[in-house]
Scaffold this active site. Structure first.
Site, PDB file in Angstrom:
ATOM      1  NE  ARG A  52       2.434  -0.303  32.498  1.00  0.00           N
ATOM      2  CZ  ARG A  52       1.162  -0.703  32.571  1.00  0.00           C
ATOM      3  NH1 ARG A  52       0.385  -0.252  33.537  1.00  0.00           N
ATOM      4  NH2 ARG A  52       0.670  -1.536  31.687  1.00  0.00           N
ATOM      5  NE  ARG A  56       2.042   4.411  32.212  1.00  0.00           N
ATOM      6  CZ  ARG A  56       1.025   3.567  32.130  1.00  0.00           C
ATOM      7  NH1 ARG A  56       1.175   2.311  32.472  1.00  0.00           N
ATOM      8  NH2 ARG A  56      -0.146   3.974  31.707  1.00  0.00           N
ATOM      9  NE  ARG A  65       9.741   9.121  26.065  1.00  0.00           N
ATOM     10  CZ  ARG A  65       8.530   8.585  25.947  1.00  0.00           C
ATOM     11  NH1 ARG A  65       8.076   7.758  26.878  1.00  0.00           N
ATOM     12  NH2 ARG A  65       7.772   8.848  24.900  1.00  0.00           N
ATOM     13  CG  ASP A 101       6.548  -1.272  25.165  1.00  0.00           C
ATOM     14  OD1 ASP A 101       5.790  -0.592  25.894  1.00  0.00           O
ATOM     15  OD2 ASP A 101       6.129  -2.058  24.297  1.00  0.00           O
ATOM     16  CE1 TYR A 177      -0.410  -4.557  22.831  1.00  0.00           C
ATOM     17  CE2 TYR A 177       1.238  -5.935  23.895  1.00  0.00           C
ATOM     18  CZ  TYR A 177       0.299  -4.932  23.960  1.00  0.00           C
ATOM     19  OH  TYR A 177       0.065  -4.296  25.143  1.00  0.00           O
TER      20      TYR A 177
END
Length: 374
Positions: A52, A56, A65, A101, A177
């Site tokens: 990551r 972020r 973003r 992702d 998921y």
């Protein structure tokens, strides 16, 4: 897509030539600290990268973003390239991780899925029966044009000494998921399907293994130097269930004739008891979270390169405490080599937390390079 290897065959350690197949793909014939370490050559210093790291915590990430969703960002080649390169420019890491992702291949295939800020992936219609598995669309290479374009843009700009790592989620984590409908603490629907309908479970996992293989192949053909398969939720499983119901499908991905041409890393969270089995899946590198010392992990996955394993929360500590932890992990990595590990890639035990000070990340890179430089 390649047959399933048995555990003896898949656990055999072997060297991977990072330039193999370069003539038929967009991959660079590069080298550098990361590729040297994971192929057993040994580099100028212990290589460093962070899960990551592309996003972020970086202010430049938040700026680029602004106004776009996660799915929009992941399918915008120019934005994906920029985000992938940002931590290389800022931190001086030895590898870039392709910005993506875990659920991107599902979205590319046509699954109705969204990545909700503050929640994560949310599936409109969870899959919990045979009909749902049958209706799951396949992923075809023509649906990955934007992913391939993004990889090529990164390759064109990236220093040959800095490796580009491709990215995909492992079948179990994607299945979780799809079955739960989103992130889950207990995975109750997932385990219910596993135990109640193993035939349906294995059919779903086989489809997801095919999908993941297509996704990783596209990145390799476009030019990534290595790949990492994230099984983020595998730590929820017992060793017995992992070996019986997950390992064969992950093994098939690693054994693919294209994927096996590049160095491969397998990583999960809370998987200390699964490390040996995860190593049996066939990767050269096994990621270790912060719960297991690296020199302990060396005995659980003999002959593998180890990756890890600073606790992400330590990046919030004062510099004295942080430096002490970095030094400890570097020393454990050295002992792990003495105990049979083929190398050590310095990383976190999981991803960079969103509110992390980027200066702390840069400091860790500089310190590891200083401590391990030859």
């Amino acid at each position: 897509m390649g047959g399933v290897l048995n555990s003896d065959a898949s656990s055999t350690s072997r060297s991977v030539d990072p330039t193999a197949g370069a003539a038929t793909t967009g991959r660079r014939a590069g080298t550098g600290p990361y590729l040297d370490e994971v192929t057993g050559v040994g580099g100028a210093h212990t290589p460093v990268w962070f899960m990551r790291q592309a996003g972020r915590s970086l202010p430049e990430y938040k700026e680029v973003r602004a106004g776009s969703t996660m799915l929009e960002a992941c399918f915008d080649p120019a934005m994906t390239c920029e985000i992938t390169l940002q931590p290389v420019r800022r931190h001086g890491v030895d590898a870039a991780i392709f910005f993506s992702d875990i659920v991107i291949p599902l979205a590319a295939a046509g699954v109705d899925i969204d990545i909700v800020p503050g929640t994560g992936p949310v599936v409109a219609e969870p899959i919990r029966d045979e009909a749902g598995v049958a209706a799951l669309p396949e992923l075809t290479p023509d649906r990955l044009d934007k992913i391939e374009e993004a990889v090529r843009l990164v390759v064109a700009e990236l220093d040959p000494e800095v490796a580009l790592i491709g990215f995909a989620g492992a079948p179990f984590t994607m299945a979780s998921y799809l079955i739960e409908g989103g992130p889950s603490r207990n995975h109750e629907h997932t385990k219910s399907l596993m135990y109640s309908r193993p035939d349906v479970w294995n059919a779903l996992m086989a489809k997801l293994a095919d999908l993941t293989t297509v996704f990783l192949r596209a990145q390799i053909d476009a030019g990534v130097d290595a790949v990492q398969l994230f099984d983020s939720w595998a730590g929820a499983l017992s060793l017995r269930d992992y070996r019986a119901l997950v390992l064969p499908h992950s093994t098939r991905i690693f054994a693919d004739e294209v994927i096996s041409t590049v160095p491969r890393t397998h990583f999960g969270v809370g998987t200390g008891e699964l490390l040996g089995a995860m190593g049996d899946a066939g990767p050269e590198v096994v990621g270790v979270d912060w719960r297991i010392p690296l020199d302990d992990a060396a005995g659980r996955v003999p002959g593998k390169v180890l990756q890890g394993n600073l606790d992400p929360a330590m990046l919030f500590a004062d510099r004295s405490a942080l430096d002490g932890e970095v030094r400890r992990i570097v020393e454990e990595g050295s002992r792990a080599r003495d105990l049979g590990a083929r190398g050590h890639v310095f990383n976190l035990g999981h991803g960079v937390l969103p509110s992390t000070d980027p200066g702390a990340v840069t400091h860790v890179v500089e310190l590891v390079h200083e401590l391990t430089g030859k």
